[in-house]
Design a protein around this motif. Structure first.
Motif, short mmCIF file in Angstrom:
data_model
loop_
_atom_site.label_atom_id
_atom_site.label_comp_id
_atom_site.label_asym_id
_atom_site.label_seq_id
_atom_site.Cartn_x
_atom_site.Cartn_y
_atom_site.Cartn_z
N ARG A 256 0.95 -1.34 0.00
CA ARG A 256 -0.04 -0.17 -0.19
C ARG A 256 0.83 1.23 0.08
O ARG A 256 0.62 2.38 -0.55
CB ARG A 256 -1.03 0.13 1.36
CG ARG A 256 -1.92 -0.78 1.18
CD ARG A 256 -3.24 -0.69 2.06
NE ARG A 256 -2.68 -0.72 3.55
CZ ARG A 256 -2.64 -1.98 4.24
NH1 ARG A 256 -3.30 -2.94 3.72
NH2 ARG A 256 -1.97 -2.11 5.44
N LYS B 177 -9.56 7.05 0.04
CA LYS B 177 -9.40 6.06 0.92
C LYS B 177 -10.60 5.67 1.69
O LYS B 177 -11.31 6.79 2.14
CB LYS B 177 -8.12 6.20 1.92
CG LYS B 177 -6.60 6.23 1.17
CD LYS B 177 -5.62 6.53 2.25
CE LYS B 177 -4.20 6.40 1.61
NZ LYS B 177 -3.28 6.60 2.38
N PRO C 113 -12.99 5.49 4.73
CA PRO C 113 -12.86 6.24 5.98
C PRO C 113 -12.70 5.11 7.01
O PRO C 113 -13.02 4.11 7.21
CB PRO C 113 -14.51 6.82 6.19
CG PRO C 113 -15.39 5.79 5.46
CD PRO C 113 -14.41 5.60 4.18
N ARG C 114 -11.79 5.60 8.05
CA ARG C 114 -11.55 4.94 9.06
C ARG C 114 -12.63 4.58 10.30
O ARG C 114 -13.44 5.55 10.30
CB ARG C 114 -10.31 5.50 9.99
CG ARG C 114 -9.75 4.73 11.15
CD ARG C 114 -8.40 5.21 11.47
NE ARG C 114 -8.61 6.59 12.20
CZ ARG C 114 -7.92 7.24 12.94
NH1 ARG C 114 -6.56 6.50 13.09
NH2 ARG C 114 -7.92 8.25 13.34
N ARG C 115 -12.70 3.29 10.57
CA ARG C 115 -13.74 3.02 11.56
C ARG C 115 -13.70 4.09 12.85
O ARG C 115 -12.77 3.89 13.40
CB ARG C 115 -13.99 1.72 11.72
CG ARG C 115 -14.38 0.82 10.54
CD ARG C 115 -14.53 -0.60 10.81
NE ARG C 115 -15.42 -1.09 11.82
CZ ARG C 115 -15.27 -2.39 12.16
NH1 ARG C 115 -14.63 -3.22 11.65
NH2 ARG C 115 -16.19 -2.38 13.29
N LYS D 105 -1.80 2.78 16.95
CA LYS D 105 -2.43 2.67 15.72
C LYS D 105 -3.00 1.38 15.95
O LYS D 105 -3.95 0.75 15.69
CB LYS D 105 -1.74 2.91 14.49
CG LYS D 105 -1.71 4.30 14.09
CD LYS D 105 -1.16 4.59 12.81
CE LYS D 105 -0.95 6.06 12.41
NZ LYS D 105 -0.62 6.34 10.97
N ARG E 299 -5.21 1.04 18.79
CA ARG E 299 -6.73 1.45 18.03
C ARG E 299 -7.41 0.40 17.33
O ARG E 299 -8.82 0.27 17.22
CB ARG E 299 -6.57 2.86 17.52
CG ARG E 299 -7.85 3.38 16.85
CD ARG E 299 -7.56 4.62 16.03
NE ARG E 299 -8.57 5.27 15.53
CZ ARG E 299 -9.32 6.24 16.12
NH1 ARG E 299 -9.02 6.73 17.50
NH2 ARG E 299 -10.40 6.57 15.61
N HIS E 300 -6.59 -0.11 16.46
CA HIS E 300 -7.35 -1.13 15.49
C HIS E 300 -7.81 -2.20 16.16
O HIS E 300 -9.09 -2.61 15.69
CB HIS E 300 -6.11 -1.60 14.48
CG HIS E 300 -6.76 -2.48 13.36
ND1 HIS E 300 -7.30 -2.06 12.24
CD2 HIS E 300 -6.58 -3.82 13.36
CE1 HIS E 300 -7.61 -3.54 11.72
NE2 HIS E 300 -7.00 -4.56 12.17
N THR F 121 -11.21 -1.52 17.88
CA THR F 121 -12.25 -1.35 16.98
C THR F 121 -12.79 -2.61 16.51
O THR F 121 -14.10 -2.60 16.38
CB THR F 121 -11.75 -0.17 15.93
OG1 THR F 121 -11.25 0.93 16.68
CG2 THR F 121 -12.87 0.19 14.93
#
Length: 309
Positions: free
Chosen positions: A90, A171, A173-175, A249, A252-253, A256
């Motif tokens: 990515r 991209k 959107p982040r949850r 991060k 957080r991931h 979530t």
């Protein structure tokens, strides 16, 4: 054997022009005669790409046309896991080195074309894609060299045109981070203690005070759903990637995407009450007396009389 290598290195250093630096790397540049790839410093010294992305970019650039460079193929080749390799691809795609395009083949089926550009800046200025053929490996010295083959066209006629997606594709959107119904002082204190103590269970997860303050609602949402603190620590510290660049991060991931559902209440766990089956009343077509049946018709007495007659 080690002595010979040391003597050769000493002689090579002595032949370098000018004084040697007091510190830092010293280059001994021996020209390649076969099996080499020219890589631009804009990739090898990229200021924003990770070291994994740079290494994969150099590896892909060294492969011949038609080689498999998907996540599965690269994971089978290197020790890095799928998550790190996917993140590196990515990165290369975000900086224009790697492009993925969906094209329609001559038989009507759709296929994914992976295009690697060794100079994204030059590609943007030229406004076209140039697929350069790879140099075949050199033959052994004892075998006669074959005559040079004619240079192929930049894009073979059998290949459909490649449509390069724009670099500015949005991209997803982040949850959002989970939020509790009510962030009570007790939930805040427990969540803060869990986050601050993660480094005692996984030394990679060293969070700053700002990171802890930002992630408190996510842990509080887990606690509100009656997840024990030791279970939360296990989810956040198990199977971590090696040397994570952004620990906050990762936390957080996981907070979530791994959020468990609320525990069912007594109403959901109570067995369903089975109601007795009630057969409706019908009026007999013969004697007009009431009898129970699913369908209208004659009562049992009238049916017996009809059968006897």
């Amino acid at each position: 054997m080690a002595t010979q290598h040391h003597n050769a290195l000493t002689r090579a250093l002595a032949e370098l022009p000018g004084p040697l630096p007091a510190f830092g790397v010293i280059h001994i540049a021996i020209p390649h005669t076969s099996r080499f790839t020219i890589v631009g410093n804009h990739l090898a010294q990229h200021a924003e790409l990770s070291l994994v992305a740079i290494g994969i970019g150099v590896h892909i650039q060294s492969l011949p046309v038609g080689s498999l460079v998907g996540i599965k193929a690269l994971t089978a080749r290197f020790a890095e896991g799928e998550m790190r390799i996917a993140a590196a691809l990515r990165e290369l795609e975000a900086h224009g080195y790697l492009r993925r395009a969906h094209v329609r083949l001559a038989n009507g089926r759709m296929a994914t074309r992976t295009v690697f550009c060794n100079q994204p800046g030059a590609l943007e200025r030229a406004g076209r894609v140039v697929v350069a053929p790879k140099v075949p490996p050199a033959v052994p010295e004892e075998a006669p060299a074959p005559p040079p083959a004619p240079e192929p066209d930049p894009v073979p006629e059998s290949h459909p045109p490649v449509r390069v997606p724009p670099r500015t594709a949005p991209k997803p959107p982040r949850r959002p981070l989970p939020q509790p119904r009510e962030l009570t002082p007790e939930l805040r204190q427990t969540a803060s203690a869990i986050l601050a103590g993660l480094r005692n269970h996984a030394e990679e997860l060293v969070l700053s005070e700002a990171d802890v303050e930002e992630l408190i609602p996510g842990v509080a949402a887990w606690l509100e759903r009656e997840v024990r603190p030791d279970a939360i620590r296990h989810v956040l510290t198990t199977d971590l990637p090696k040397l994570p660049k952004y620990p906050a991060k990762i936390v957080r991931h996981r907070l979530t995407v791994l959020l468990p559902p609320p525990l069912p209440g007594a109403e959901e766990l109570a067995p369903a009450v089975r109601r007795p089956l009630v057969v409706p009343l019908q009026n007999c077509d013969g004697c007009d007396r009431a009898f129970r049946s699913r369908e209208p018709g004659h009562c049992r007495g009238c049916r017996d009389l009809a059968a006897a007659a």
